[in-house]
Design a protein around this motif. Structure first.
Motif, short mmCIF file in Angstrom:
data_model
loop_
_atom_site.label_atom_id
_atom_site.label_comp_id
_atom_site.label_asym_id
_atom_site.label_seq_id
_atom_site.Cartn_x
_atom_site.Cartn_y
_atom_site.Cartn_z
N LEU A 79 -18.63 1.77 -22.63
CA LEU A 79 -18.32 3.10 -22.09
C LEU A 79 -17.16 3.71 -22.87
CD1 LEU A 79 -18.50 2.37 -18.25
CD2 LEU A 79 -20.37 2.74 -19.89
N LEU A 80 -17.37 4.93 -23.39
CA LEU A 80 -16.33 5.62 -24.14
C LEU A 80 -15.79 6.77 -23.31
CD1 LEU A 80 -18.01 5.94 -27.67
CD2 LEU A 80 -16.88 3.96 -26.63
N GLY A 81 -14.46 6.89 -23.25
CA GLY A 81 -13.84 7.99 -22.53
C GLY A 81 -12.42 8.23 -23.03
N ARG A 82 -11.90 9.41 -22.77
CA ARG A 82 -10.57 9.76 -23.28
C ARG A 82 -9.44 9.23 -22.41
NH1 ARG A 82 -10.75 16.12 -24.32
NH2 ARG A 82 -11.86 16.00 -22.34
N THR A 83 -9.71 8.92 -21.14
CA THR A 83 -8.65 8.49 -20.23
C THR A 83 -8.20 7.07 -20.57
OG1 THR A 83 -9.58 9.83 -18.46
CG2 THR A 83 -8.04 8.10 -17.83
N PRO A 84 -6.91 6.87 -20.85
CA PRO A 84 -6.43 5.50 -21.09
C PRO A 84 -6.48 4.70 -19.79
CG PRO A 84 -4.58 7.04 -20.97
CD PRO A 84 -5.82 7.87 -20.93
N LEU A 85 -6.93 3.46 -19.88
CA LEU A 85 -7.08 2.65 -18.68
C LEU A 85 -5.91 1.68 -18.57
CD1 LEU A 85 -8.93 2.28 -16.29
CD2 LEU A 85 -10.20 0.57 -17.58
N ASP A 86 -4.75 2.20 -18.15
CA ASP A 86 -3.55 1.39 -17.97
C ASP A 86 -3.57 0.73 -16.60
OD1 ASP A 86 -2.60 2.38 -20.44
OD2 ASP A 86 -1.84 4.18 -19.44
N ASP A 87 -2.80 -0.31 -16.46
CA ASP A 87 -2.63 -0.93 -15.14
C ASP A 87 -1.99 0.08 -14.19
OD1 ASP A 87 -3.70 -3.32 -16.02
OD2 ASP A 87 -1.73 -4.16 -16.54
N GLU A 88 -2.47 0.11 -12.97
CA GLU A 88 -1.90 1.05 -12.01
C GLU A 88 -0.47 0.62 -11.66
OE1 GLU A 88 -4.36 3.26 -9.27
OE2 GLU A 88 -3.37 2.19 -7.64
N PRO A 89 0.48 1.55 -11.64
CA PRO A 89 1.86 1.19 -11.32
C PRO A 89 1.98 0.63 -9.90
CG PRO A 89 1.59 3.58 -11.39
CD PRO A 89 0.33 2.99 -11.93
N GLU A 90 2.96 -0.23 -9.72
CA GLU A 90 3.13 -0.92 -8.45
C GLU A 90 3.28 0.06 -7.29
OE1 GLU A 90 3.10 -4.06 -6.00
OE2 GLU A 90 2.99 -4.25 -8.20
N TRP A 91 4.01 1.16 -7.52
CA TRP A 91 4.28 2.11 -6.42
C TRP A 91 3.02 2.86 -5.97
CZ3 TRP A 91 2.84 6.90 -7.89
CH2 TRP A 91 2.88 7.22 -9.25
N ALA A 92 1.95 2.84 -6.81
CA ALA A 92 0.73 3.57 -6.45
C ALA A 92 -0.35 2.66 -5.86
CB ALA A 92 0.17 4.28 -7.68
N ARG A 93 -0.18 1.35 -6.01
CA ARG A 93 -1.21 0.44 -5.54
C ARG A 93 -1.35 0.50 -4.02
NH1 ARG A 93 0.37 -4.75 -9.37
NH2 ARG A 93 -0.04 -3.67 -11.36
N ASP A 94 -2.58 0.45 -3.60
CA ASP A 94 -2.93 0.47 -2.17
C ASP A 94 -2.60 1.79 -1.49
OD1 ASP A 94 -3.79 -2.20 -2.35
OD2 ASP A 94 -1.74 -2.92 -2.04
N VAL A 95 -2.24 2.83 -2.27
CA VAL A 95 -2.01 4.15 -1.69
C VAL A 95 -3.32 4.91 -1.72
CG1 VAL A 95 -0.76 6.33 -1.89
CG2 VAL A 95 0.38 4.17 -2.46
N ALA A 96 -3.81 5.32 -0.55
CA ALA A 96 -5.08 6.05 -0.48
C ALA A 96 -4.94 7.40 -1.18
CB ALA A 96 -5.49 6.24 0.97
N GLU A 97 -6.05 7.91 -1.69
CA GLU A 97 -6.01 9.15 -2.47
C GLU A 97 -5.39 10.33 -1.71
OE1 GLU A 97 -9.12 12.13 -4.76
OE2 GLU A 97 -9.57 9.99 -4.70
N PRO A 98 -5.66 10.52 -0.42
CA PRO A 98 -5.05 11.66 0.28
C PRO A 98 -3.52 11.60 0.28
CG PRO A 98 -6.90 10.83 1.54
CD PRO A 98 -6.65 9.83 0.45
N ARG A 99 -2.94 10.38 0.15
CA ARG A 99 -1.48 10.25 0.18
C ARG A 99 -0.88 10.07 -1.23
NH1 ARG A 99 -2.82 6.22 3.74
NH2 ARG A 99 -1.61 4.69 2.54
N LEU A 100 -1.74 10.14 -2.25
CA LEU A 100 -1.29 9.80 -3.59
C LEU A 100 -0.29 10.82 -4.14
CD1 LEU A 100 -1.62 7.66 -5.73
CD2 LEU A 100 -3.59 8.91 -6.64
N LYS A 101 -0.51 12.11 -3.91
CA LYS A 101 0.41 13.12 -4.43
C LYS A 101 1.81 12.95 -3.83
CE LYS A 101 -2.89 16.69 -5.80
NZ LYS A 101 -3.29 18.11 -5.68
#
Length: 452
Positions: free
Chosen positions: A214-236
């Motif tokens: 699969l080719l894509g422009r988005t870099p696939l970095d490890d998710e930062p610790e502070w964002a893990r387990d945060v649901a999308e509605p609360r991500l901002k």
């Protein structure tokens, strides 16, 4: 106004003058603009540049032609000399790219219904005088709803219509059926990490268990610790808190790009997980498909195992023809055209057994605000015919998708298609169509409009 040089331009200018026209090379106070496409040779970049210049010329002259149309007939005509059948017979790749010009003409017709808009393709064996006579006849055609015609070597006049799969045009090259892919195959899927192309990649894995890159422009970095387990509605809110903890004073403009990247990365991880759960091998390569060197480097270690290409990468930059900029056009052309060339140059073409291009009925019909997108997709259709000629051992197809019920489909685009009786494609139906295509006996490389 004649935009172009050479013997055909001279012959056409003479014919027009004999018929009482004043011919000039500037856009002030004109009733007709004729774009004569040059032979691009073997250069895709030159061909794409010619498409861009034609679009920008249409934008610059739109207001002048609209004024002329208030008191009489005014129009924009684009002329190519491909094969007399609008590039569908399987011309060289650069000429196939030039075959995207009808996408501009049909879009301009949708945006400026008062103008006479037509793309005319003339067989190279026709003399300049024969071509000039054909063009003069086209200018006087009473059928203003017809937007694309070709004249073959025998001066037979042809156009393109939507027909049933059971009646393929004999001018299109055929595709020999190939065995369905399996676990030993490795397919490159551009734009495959997210969206509808990713859904099709998951479908391929579930049905055929093929290996996938699969080719894509988005870099696939490890998710930062502070964002893990945060649901999308609360991500901002979590992003804003992190930026404040880092000493910043975040604004919505600061938060949005971080949010989009994190959501995109989560979608890619979800795609990879579903493919692996289906029992297929998959790798994600973060690369801009328009960067030929980067694509070659990314695919180099896989080159000897790649047996297929699914080209789904694309971008939108919607503006009316009169408002388009060169940057808008290049942003749309890059993933569709430069991206396909990058991938084809990076693989061993002799090993390819399957090539599937994701085109759009926006190219077939034209669509307001999407002249560049329509042109790029029309080019893909011609390139499919070219590849079918060049790769006799591969099953090649360009699918002219209708609007998906997801992905890059704006409300305006869905409304336009509904006006033409084309309903949005449910995601599962579109995926099934793409996956089934690999097992189908397709007689021609351009597949008709797909609707729900």
């Amino acid at each position: 106004m004649l935009a172009g040089a050479g013997a055909l331009a001279e012959a056409l200018a003479a014919r027009l003058r004999d018929a009482g026209w004043d011919v000039r090379d500037e856009a002030d106070d004109v009733d007709l603009v004729v774009w004569l496409a040059d032979d691009p040779g073997q250069d895709w970049d030159s061909a794409a540049g010619a498409l861009r210049e034609a679009l920008l010329l249409a934008g610059r002259t739109r207001a002048v032609l609209d004024r002329a149309a208030e008191t009489g007939r005014a129009g924009f005509v684009a002329v190519t000399r491909l094969d007399g059948v609008l590039g569908y017979s399987g011309v060289d790749p650069a000429s196939a790219v030039t075959g995207g010009l009808p996408g501009l003409v049909k879009t301009l017709a949708a945006e400026a219904p008062g103008l006479f808009c037509r793309a005319v393709d003339l067989h190279p064996e026709l003399s300049d005088e024969q071509c000039a006579a054909a063009l003069l006849a086209e200018l006087h055609d009473a059928d203003t709803a017809l937007h694309q015609v070709g004249y073959d070597a025998e001066r037979v006049r042809r156009t393109v219509v939507a027909g049933p799969d059971s009646e393929p045009d004999p001018e299109l090259p055929g595709c020999a059926p190939r065995p369905a892919p399996g676990p030993d195959d490795l397919l490159v899927v551009s734009g495959g990490g997210r969206g509808v192309t990713a859904a099709c990649a998951i479908g391929l894995a579930r049905r055929w268990r093929t290996g996938l890159l699969l080719l894509g422009r988005t870099p696939l970095d490890d998710e930062p610790e502070w964002a893990r387990d945060v649901a999308e509605p609360r991500l901002k809110a979590a992003i804003a808190a992190h930026l404040r903890d880092s000493g910043g004073t975040p604004t919505p403009r600061d938060v949005e790009p971080v949010y989009r990247t994190l959501v995109a990365q989560r979608e890619i991880r979800g795609t990879l997980a579903e493919i692996r759960a289906a029992g297929a091998r998959v790798d994600y390569l973060a690369v801009d498909v328009a960067d030929a060197d980067a694509v070659a480097a990314a695919l180099s270690e896989h080159r000897d195992r790649i047996t297929g290409v699914v080209h789904g990468a694309g971008a939108l930059s919607d503006r009316l023809v009169a408002d388009k900029t060169a940057a808008d056009v290049d942003a749309v052309f890059a993933p569709k055209l430069a991206g396909l060339r990058s991938i084809l140059d990076a693989v061993d073409r002799d090993r390819l057994r399957h090539v599937l291009l994701f085109s759009s009925v926006a190219g077939f019909f034209g669509n307001r605000g999407q002249a560049d997108y329509a042109m790029a997709n029309e080019s893909l259709n011609r390139l499919a015919c070219t590849l079918a000629r060049q790769l006799p051992d591969a099953a090649v197809a360009s699918i002219n998708w209708g609007p998906w019920a997801g992905g890059m489909v704006t409300p305006e685009l869905q409304r336009m298609f509904r006006e033409r009786g084309v309903e949005p494609i449910p995601l599962d139906a579109g995926v099934r169509t793409a996956v089934d295509h690999f097992a189908a006996d397709r007689p021609v490389p351009v597949v008709s409009v797909v609707s729900g």
